[in-house]
Write a protein that holds these residues in place. Sequence first.
Motif, PDB file in Angstrom:
ATOM      1  N   GLY A 183     -32.925  38.893  19.238  1.00 24.98           N
ATOM      2  CA  GLY A 183     -32.786  40.610  19.176  1.00 24.98           C
ATOM      3  C   GLY A 183     -31.384  40.458  20.069  1.00 24.98           C
ATOM      4  N   ASP A 184     -31.039  41.521  20.925  1.00 26.90           N
ATOM      5  CA  ASP A 184     -29.429  41.444  21.277  1.00 26.90           C
ATOM      6  C   ASP A 184     -29.791  41.555  22.667  1.00 26.90           C
ATOM      7  N   VAL A 185     -28.773  41.173  23.298  1.00 30.16           N
ATOM      8  CA  VAL A 185     -29.916  40.773  24.960  1.00 30.16           C
ATOM      9  C   VAL A 185     -28.532  41.567  25.783  1.00 30.16           C
ATOM     10  N   ASP A 186     -27.496  41.786  25.483  1.00 27.28           N
ATOM     11  CA  ASP A 186     -26.440  42.427  26.193  1.00 27.28           C
ATOM     12  C   ASP A 186     -26.644  43.364  25.926  1.00 27.28           C
ATOM     13  N   ALA A 187     -27.489  44.246  24.634  1.00 33.23           N
ATOM     14  CA  ALA A 187     -27.276  45.859  24.472  1.00 33.23           C
ATOM     15  C   ALA A 187     -28.590  45.820  25.365  1.00 33.23           C
ATOM     16  N   ALA A 188     -29.649  44.581  25.775  1.00 31.06           N
ATOM     17  CA  ALA A 188     -31.116  45.019  26.760  1.00 31.06           C
ATOM     18  C   ALA A 188     -30.469  44.533  27.485  1.00 31.06           C
ATOM     19  N   LEU A 189     -29.706  44.304  28.674  1.00 30.90           N
ATOM     20  CA  LEU A 189     -29.618  44.024  29.880  1.00 30.90           C
ATOM     21  C   LEU A 189     -29.060  45.395  29.946  1.00 30.90           C
ATOM     22  N   ALA A 190     -28.089  46.130  29.262  1.00 24.90           N
ATOM     23  CA  ALA A 190     -27.149  46.718  29.846  1.00 24.90           C
ATOM     24  C   ALA A 190     -27.562  47.911  29.415  1.00 24.90           C
ATOM     25  N   ALA A 191     -28.540  48.591  28.934  1.00 23.92           N
ATOM     26  CA  ALA A 191     -29.592  49.739  28.446  1.00 23.92           C
ATOM     27  C   ALA A 191     -30.405  49.201  29.721  1.00 23.92           C
ATOM     28  N   ALA A 192     -30.858  48.123  29.872  1.00 24.69           N
ATOM     29  CA  ALA A 192     -32.716  48.362  31.130  1.00 24.69           C
ATOM     30  C   ALA A 192     -32.609  48.651  32.234  1.00 24.69           C
ATOM     31  N   GLU A 193     -33.251  49.591  32.926  1.00 22.57           N
ATOM     32  CA  GLU A 193     -33.606  50.270  33.981  1.00 22.57           C
ATOM     33  C   GLU A 193     -33.702  48.778  35.103  1.00 22.57           C
ATOM     34  N   HIS A 194     -33.983  48.495  35.114  1.00 25.07           N
ATOM     35  CA  HIS A 194     -33.814  47.066  36.473  1.00 25.07           C
ATOM     36  C   HIS A 194     -33.477  46.099  35.802  1.00 25.07           C
ATOM     37  N   THR A 195     -32.397  44.874  36.628  1.00 29.64           N
ATOM     38  CA  THR A 195     -31.870  43.612  36.575  1.00 29.64           C
ATOM     39  C   THR A 195     -31.888  43.215  37.480  1.00 29.64           C
ATOM     40  N   LEU A 196     -32.358  41.713  37.102  1.00 29.49           N
ATOM     41  CA  LEU A 196     -32.296  40.844  38.379  1.00 29.49           C
ATOM     42  C   LEU A 196     -31.230  39.606  38.220  1.00 29.49           C
ATOM     43  N   GLU A 197     -30.920  39.472  38.854  1.00 25.77           N
ATOM     44  CA  GLU A 197     -30.322  37.832  38.698  1.00 25.77           C
ATOM     45  C   GLU A 197     -30.223  37.083  40.278  1.00 25.77           C
ATOM     46  N   GLY A 198     -29.830  35.638  39.331  1.00 29.78           N
ATOM     47  CA  GLY A 198     -29.614  34.619  40.357  1.00 29.78           C
ATOM     48  C   GLY A 198     -29.484  33.180  40.128  1.00 29.78           C
ATOM     49  N   THR A 199     -30.025  32.004  40.509  1.00 32.40           N
ATOM     50  CA  THR A 199     -30.080  30.594  40.019  1.00 32.40           C
ATOM     51  C   THR A 199     -31.407  29.915  40.878  1.00 32.40           C
ATOM     52  N   PHE A 200     -32.054  29.775  39.432  1.00 29.68           N
ATOM     53  CA  PHE A 200     -33.383  28.587  40.069  1.00 29.68           C
ATOM     54  C   PHE A 200     -32.864  27.018  40.431  1.00 29.68           C
ATOM     55  N   LYS A 201     -33.984  26.832  40.919  1.00 31.48           N
ATOM     56  CA  LYS A 201     -33.111  24.860  41.112  1.00 31.48           C
ATOM     57  C   LYS A 201     -34.484  24.547  40.863  1.00 31.48           C
ATOM     58  N   LEU A 202     -34.596  23.151  39.801  1.00 33.25           N
ATOM     59  CA  LEU A 202     -35.927  22.116  40.114  1.00 33.25           C
ATOM     60  C   LEU A 202     -35.151  20.980  40.656  1.00 33.25           C
ATOM     61  N   SER A 203     -36.133  20.126  41.408  1.00 30.22           N
ATOM     62  CA  SER A 203     -35.557  19.157  42.044  1.00 30.22           C
ATOM     63  C   SER A 203     -36.031  17.538  40.619  1.00 30.22           C
ATOM     64  N   GLY A 204     -36.616  16.400  40.530  1.00 26.11           N
ATOM     65  CA  GLY A 204     -36.397  15.682  39.804  1.00 26.11           C
ATOM     66  C   GLY A 204     -37.358  15.216  40.936  1.00 26.11           C
ATOM     67  N   GLN A 205     -37.919  14.040  39.657  1.00 29.48           N
ATOM     68  CA  GLN A 205     -39.120  13.013  39.943  1.00 29.48           C
ATOM     69  C   GLN A 205     -39.548  11.599  40.102  1.00 29.48           C
ATOM     70  N   GLU A 206     -39.570  11.361  40.827  1.00 34.43           N
ATOM     71  CA  GLU A 206     -39.619   9.553  39.858  1.00 34.43           C
ATOM     72  C   GLU A 206     -41.551   9.555  39.246  1.00 34.43           C
ATOM     73  N   HIS A 207     -41.118   8.343  38.364  1.00 30.63           N
ATOM     74  CA  HIS A 207     -42.395   8.126  37.708  1.00 30.63           C
ATOM     75  C   HIS A 207     -43.500   7.706  38.505  1.00 30.63           C
ATOM     76  N   PHE A 208     -43.322   7.342  39.312  1.00 31.49           N
ATOM     77  CA  PHE A 208     -44.175   6.364  40.448  1.00 31.49           C
ATOM     78  C   PHE A 208     -44.750   5.569  39.477  1.00 31.49           C
ATOM     79  N   TYR A 209     -45.181   5.201  37.833  1.00 24.40           N
ATOM     80  CA  TYR A 209     -46.264   4.053  37.830  1.00 24.40           C
ATOM     81  C   TYR A 209     -46.473   3.158  39.158  1.00 24.40           C
ATOM     82  N   LEU A 210     -48.032   2.571  38.499  1.00 27.74           N
ATOM     83  CA  LEU A 210     -48.376   1.709  39.665  1.00 27.74           C
ATOM     84  C   LEU A 210     -47.194   0.567  39.190  1.00 27.74           C
ATOM     85  N   GLU A 211     -47.563   0.385  37.879  1.00 26.19           N
ATOM     86  CA  GLU A 211     -46.572  -1.136  37.355  1.00 26.19           C
ATOM     87  C   GLU A 211     -44.872  -1.027  36.822  1.00 26.19           C
TER      88      GLU A 211
END
Length: 712
Positions: free
Chosen positions: A149-177
């Motif tokens: 599609g066309d993201v820039d046009a759709a964002l400009a035409a959007a009734e509402h917009t939200l923006e921000g940053t999501f963060k996800l931390s790492g994870q240890e496998h912790f296999y038993l062996e």
Amino acid sequence: NDVVGQPYQHMAADLQVCGEATYTDDIKLSSDALWAIPVTSTRAHAKILKVDASQALQAPGVAGYFGHKDVPGSNMIGPVVADEEVFASEVVTAVGQIIGLVVADSESAARRAARLVVVEYQDLPAVMSCEEAVEAGAFYSYANRLECGDVDAALAAAEHTLEGTFKLSGQEHFYLETNNCCVIPLENDEFTIYSSTQAPAKHQKYVAHVLGVPAHKVVSKTKRLGGGFGGKETRSIFLHCAVAVPAHALRRPVKLSLDRDEDMQMTGQRHAFMCQYKVGHTSEGRITALDYKLYNNAGNSWDLSAAIMDRCLLHCDNVYKVDNMRVAGRLCRTNQASNTAFRGFGGPQGLMFAEMTVEQVARAVGRPVHEVRELNMYQEGDVTHFKQVLEVFRAPTCWKEVKASSQYEERMKQARVEAFNAEHRWRKRGLAITPTKFGISFTTKFMNQAGALVHVYLDGSVLVSHGGVEMGQGLHTKMAQVAAQVFISETSTDKVPNASPTAASASSDMYGGAVLDACRQIKERLLPYRERFPDRSFKEIVNAAYLDRVDLSAHGFYATPDITGFGGVRPFNYFAYGAAVAEVELDTLTGDWHVLRADVVMDVGNPLNPAIDIGQVEGGFVQGMGWLCMEELQWGDRQHPWVRPGHLFTKGPGTYKIPTANDIPVDFRVALLRDAPNTRAIHSSKAVGEPPFHLGACVFFALKEAVYAARK
Ligand SMILES: Nc1nc2c(c(=O)[nH]1)N[C@H]1C(S)=C(S)[C@@H](COP(=O)(O)O)O[C@H]1N2
Ligand SMILES: Cc1nc(=O)[nH]c2[nH]cnc12
Ligand code: MOS
């Protein structure tokens, strides 16, 4: 076929609960065997000024110290990009990087001596997180993106917009062996190597490369793993290549077995991700535009970080239709041990970004989250943002089933939840429902191939080998079922060559296809004997064929048809679907919580083994819940200034909290979708290894509901 589809117990279950199952560390070695202990960097980023092993070499029992100068072949390797040294030579780029190995005639002697090796450093500036890498412009040269599609046009035409940053931390496998390996030199530069790895073929290839011998002289064997979860797909290679050097030089067996704290510091984890998002939506909550800038913490080398970002780009939609979407990924170069594959392989991160976006939009328009999820859900036949057609789209089916079976609507309304929250000040309950869609196939096209080797013996017993590794997921059990009444031995590169790593959850599909191919060839050769002696036993048929000099062995092969790899319109052979509901109770004073009840409906096609599949769904759910709600890695970085830069503070179960029996949902109801055939895989089954992992997200969102209730 009354064997396939039956809930047989895992083939090694009895051996494992009686402690008789053999793991790499249990392998009996000859009396001249040596122990290797790694000498590792204590700096996140530094020049190596001097390495002095003179004292170590005087220590009792020590047979030698080995570093980059002792490598007979190449010291530079890497599973995708050859950008990593087996032994660091001039510069170290992460704490835990291997500088050398001390080998001695006992583990304690080797461990004592390793501490006597003196390394002098000159520190260099270190980058520890995605944020720091963005500031420093420290990236690998990866720039894949997906757009529709066309993201820039759709964002400009959007009734509402939200923006921000999501963060996800790492994870240890912790296999038993923990990571284990041993290298046994034979005559004439031949080697047998045993390792706890998901990729024996990679071990054969790189050990041969590092020793400078042809691959056919190295046989790599793996009987089983005590868990891998992706953590032993590539990171095990470096340990094994290092150990091969003293084994080659001294012509003696050498083994290595990492302690938990060494394993957690050295061998990489799930990538931490950051997502800068911009979303356009209507007042009723329909998402019309989505722009994601993604970053993952790749660590100090490429490893698999590009394929992981690819899979993240391919999963940012989850089950939601967004007509105008752009997702772009960058790999951050940091001074952490190279992060690597972990169940879902970037998929769970993409799925979480989709879920968190939908939840933010629901809050913004003031509607219950589940309504906004339903409003944005794909229909069958829709096309994803990477242009793959959703041929058989079962997310709505799983969603409806689990919503009904969990009595979600009733429990939400009169429920225990609102009533409970009205009566309790400090304890709050939350309820959430989340869906998942997970693409099945390696996104690297050539990896979607598999081999098998089947021998029929004169006593009527059959030996099946294939290129897949049993890591606890029950692959060998399923393969035995596929070949029916068969004895499975081990995974070995001299039986099946060039095997892909056992990963991407596709092993049952692919090795199933290969085993079936081999069995069918033999069955065809035996047919004339079956017809001539219809009432003879299998053993007699086999002997009759043998006496006629019929070949009773066959190699089987399978390559997934009609897939394109990343960038094409059909990177996945099919999708696995599921949905889950969780009700939690949170103590807002202590932060302690538990899951009162969880309901899961998972589409696994016609299961090859429903008992094993239910186990995979339970394990995946709890491991996903651990990632999002319990486990927290503390690395020495800006957020944790009390930890030396680059060092991992949480290096064991005392500081790193993984789910245990007490954290499993009190009332845990797992159902496999009925009458859900899958024409794209063996016996109409579906992959089940990674897909359920994301369902743990429903606990995360239920806890968010409880927190919102506490803040009313
Ligand atoms: N018990 C157990 N289950 C597991 C794992 C494991 O290490 N142990 N690995 C997971 C991962 S990361 C993958 S890719 C699949 C691999 O096996 P499959 O391809 O046979 O599904 O198993 C999943 N389930
Ligand atoms: C290499 C690779 N590609 C994938 O698409 N998925 C995976 N899981 C684990 N390894 C992989
Ligand atoms: O695909 Mo699993 O090994 S991360």
